[in-house]
Each structure stands twice: as C-alpha cells, then as structure tokens.
Design a protein around this motif. Structure first.
Motif, mmCIF file in Angstrom:
data_model
loop_
_atom_site.group_PDB
_atom_site.id
_atom_site.type_symbol
_atom_site.label_atom_id
_atom_site.label_comp_id
_atom_site.label_asym_id
_atom_site.label_seq_id
_atom_site.Cartn_x
_atom_site.Cartn_y
_atom_site.Cartn_z
ATOM 1 N N ALA A 43 -3.215 4.957 -4.081
ATOM 2 C CA ALA A 43 -4.070 5.020 -2.896
ATOM 3 C C ALA A 43 -4.076 6.390 -2.227
ATOM 4 O O ALA A 43 -4.870 6.628 -1.311
ATOM 5 N N PHE A 60 -0.577 -12.562 2.994
ATOM 6 C CA PHE A 60 -1.216 -12.530 4.318
ATOM 7 C C PHE A 60 -2.716 -12.816 4.234
ATOM 8 O O PHE A 60 -3.273 -13.504 5.093
ATOM 9 N N MET A 117 -6.832 -2.757 -3.799
ATOM 10 C CA MET A 117 -6.451 -1.505 -4.473
ATOM 11 C C MET A 117 -4.940 -1.485 -4.625
ATOM 12 O O MET A 117 -4.208 -1.705 -3.644
ATOM 13 N N LEU A 170 -1.467 0.189 -7.175
ATOM 14 C CA LEU A 170 -0.893 0.966 -8.259
ATOM 15 C C LEU A 170 -0.387 0.053 -9.380
ATOM 16 O O LEU A 170 -0.333 0.455 -10.542
HETATM 17 C C1 SAM Z 1 5.927 -4.010 -0.155
HETATM 18 S S1 SAM Z 1 4.420 -4.506 -0.932
HETATM 19 C C2 SAM Z 1 3.416 -5.048 0.457
HETATM 20 C C3 SAM Z 1 2.515 -6.185 0.111
HETATM 21 C C4 SAM Z 1 1.589 -6.741 1.191
HETATM 22 N N1 SAM Z 1 0.731 -5.731 1.780
HETATM 23 C C5 SAM Z 1 2.347 -7.499 2.237
HETATM 24 O O1 SAM Z 1 2.349 -7.060 3.394
HETATM 25 O O2 SAM Z 1 2.929 -8.532 1.916
HETATM 26 C C6 SAM Z 1 3.731 -2.910 -1.322
HETATM 27 C C7 SAM Z 1 2.438 -2.969 -2.096
HETATM 28 O O3 SAM Z 1 1.888 -1.666 -2.165
HETATM 29 C C8 SAM Z 1 1.600 -1.322 -3.523
HETATM 30 N N2 SAM Z 1 1.717 0.147 -3.639
HETATM 31 C C9 SAM Z 1 2.848 0.883 -3.497
HETATM 32 N N3 SAM Z 1 2.559 2.201 -3.602
HETATM 33 C C10 SAM Z 1 1.216 2.293 -3.806
HETATM 34 C C11 SAM Z 1 0.319 3.382 -3.971
HETATM 35 N N4 SAM Z 1 0.755 4.659 -3.965
HETATM 36 N N5 SAM Z 1 -0.986 3.110 -4.151
HETATM 37 C C12 SAM Z 1 -1.436 1.834 -4.165
HETATM 38 N N6 SAM Z 1 -0.644 0.761 -4.013
HETATM 39 C C13 SAM Z 1 0.677 0.981 -3.831
HETATM 40 C C14 SAM Z 1 2.614 -2.147 -4.320
HETATM 41 O O4 SAM Z 1 2.256 -2.287 -5.664
HETATM 42 C C15 SAM Z 1 2.585 -3.454 -3.527
HETATM 43 O O5 SAM Z 1 1.473 -4.244 -3.845
#
Ligand code: SAM
Length: 229
Positions: free
Chosen positions: A113, A70, A86, A88
């Motif tokens: 996060a 996006f 940011m 994980l």
């Molecule tokens: C389903 S993807 C969504 C990606 C993007 N925002 C999109 O809309 O296409 C979820 C993202 O959140 C990250 N993520 C999941 N849990 C997390 C956490 N507790 N802290 C930080 N990032 C996290 C994953 O590594 C991944 O990059």
C-alpha cells in the motif's frame, strides 16, 4: 502475531507465516482482536466498530483487511456496496474476500500500500486502514506518508479516511507492561511490527498535511482517526 515469519522483513514483502489460513481463521480474532486490542493496545473494539459503521460510504477501499472481521460486522444499514480490498498478503485477500463477497461487490488488489494505487483519482467515498500502519516498514511514521497520500488522492472531495494504528510514543500514549513486552518482541525477534519510532505527533501532522478536517484521539497506545478530504 503469534508466529514469527521465516526470516526478518526489512522491506514490505508478504509474510505468509504470520497471515496463514490457520492464523487468520482460528487465532487472529481471539488473540489479536479480542485479547490484544483490549489488554495490550487498550483500544475498545466498540470505537473501531463505530469508526467503520459511521464513516464507510458506498464505494470503499480497505487497506490491510486481515481476516475481514470488522467489515463483516458492519450493520445492515451500511451504505457500502462496492468494496476494494488491498493487501500485501494474498491469503488475507482470499480469506477476507470469501467472507465478504456474499454481501458486497468485492474486488482485490495484491500490492504494497506504500506504492501508487491502481484506482481512479477522486473516485472513492471512503478508505480505511485499521491496525496495520504499525506493521508497514519504516524508520518512523514519516516513512509511511505514501499510504496516507495515496488515500487522499483516491478520495472524492468530502470523502473520509478512517483508521487506527499502534504507537510507540507521543503525547497521551500509554504503554502498559504487556504492550511494552509485545511491542519489543514484535519489533525485534518476530519482526512483524515496524513501529518502534512511530509517534502520535508525526501521525497527526501527516493527517493534517493531507486532509482538511481531522478528528484524532488516542486510546491507550492506539491512535484513531476520522479525517475528511
Ligand atoms: C494486523 S492486520 C489488520 C487487519 C484488519 N485491518 C483489522 O483491523 O483486523 C494487518 C493487515 O495489513 C496487511 N499489510 C501489512 N503491510 C501491508 C502493506 N505494506 N501493504 C498492504 N497491506 C499490508 C496485512 O497483510 C494484514 O492484512
């Protein structure tokens, strides 16, 4: 996500099988963004593109960039200059960072996060968190308040927090057959989601608690928001 992690995740820890370079490069955009958003979660991608295009400011932080899709589609007129990612999962930071670095000044933070953010208080123009809160561990949406509180703290007065997340229940939330089947799988056996008790009412209440102006709508089973600090 199509590939299960190697063992169940009970806390927020990296899941490199679900976010491998191959998944992020070849599977994520067609299967998750193009197919699942439309047919399972029933959220038009045009709404998510508009959320990004209309609200991202010069100094922005994205929580959970995935493969950076996006952000890579922001229009040429975007105000965005300085971008903090940011996540994980180190692979998401690498894939999204490499994709976006030519266009923006990118820095990355590898962390959960829900934990305190290592950024200056009140220093950001905008924060986004799209399609990721449903993967954050918690017995309900209320357990995910830390992320929303950190976003509020990091924003300048008037700064915007935007996002979207898949909900299991609440007023206006419509789960079709495909959404029900996928959510059961992702919350159960594959353990990539943690949204079985995430409700629209809890999400809205948290946004209203931490932000002054709240615009919130539900598309299918996805809650979408633009809120102002
Ligand atoms: C389903 S993807 C969504 C990606 C993007 N925002 C999109 O809309 O296409 C979820 C993202 O959140 C990250 N993520 C999941 N849990 C997390 C956490 N507790 N802290 C930080 N990032 C996290 C994953 O590594 C991944 O990059």
């Amino acid at each position: 996500m199509p590939q299960p992690p190697s063992r169940p995740r009970r806390s927020n820890e990296p899941n490199p099988n679900a976010y491998s370079p191959a998944v992020l490069g070849f599977v994520y955009t067609p299967y998750v963004i193009r197919f699942s958003h439309r047919f399972a979660w029933q959220v038009p991608n045009s709404v998510l593109h508009r959320n990004h295009a209309d609200n991202i400011g010069a100094n922005h932080l994205t929580v959970g960039p995935g493969n950076g899709y996006f952000l890579s589609k922001l229009p040429p007129s975007t105000a965005l200059r300085s971008l903090t990612l940011m996540d994980l999962n180190a692979t998401c930071l690498k894939v999204a960072g490499d994709r976006l670095r030519g266009r923006f000044d990118v820095r990355t933070i590898e962390q959960d996060a829900l934990k305190p953010w290592p950024v200056a208080e009140g220093g950001l123009d905008s924060v986004d968190c799209h399609m990721m809160l449903h993967t954050v561990r918690g017995s309900s949406m209320l357990d995910k308040e830390g992320l929303i509180a950190e976003a509020a703290k990091a924003l300048r007065p008037g700064g915007r927090f935007i996002g979207a997340t898949i909900l299991a229940k609440g007023e206006g939330v419509v789960l079709n057959g495909l959404a029900t089947r996928l959510m059961n799988t992702y919350n159960g056996q594959s353990n990539t989601f943690a949204n079985a008790n995430d409700s629209s009412e809890d999400l809205r209440a948290l946004l209203e608690k931490h932000f002054s102006e709240v615009r919130y709508e539900v598309h299918g089973c996805t809650g979408v928001w633009v809120v102002t600090r």
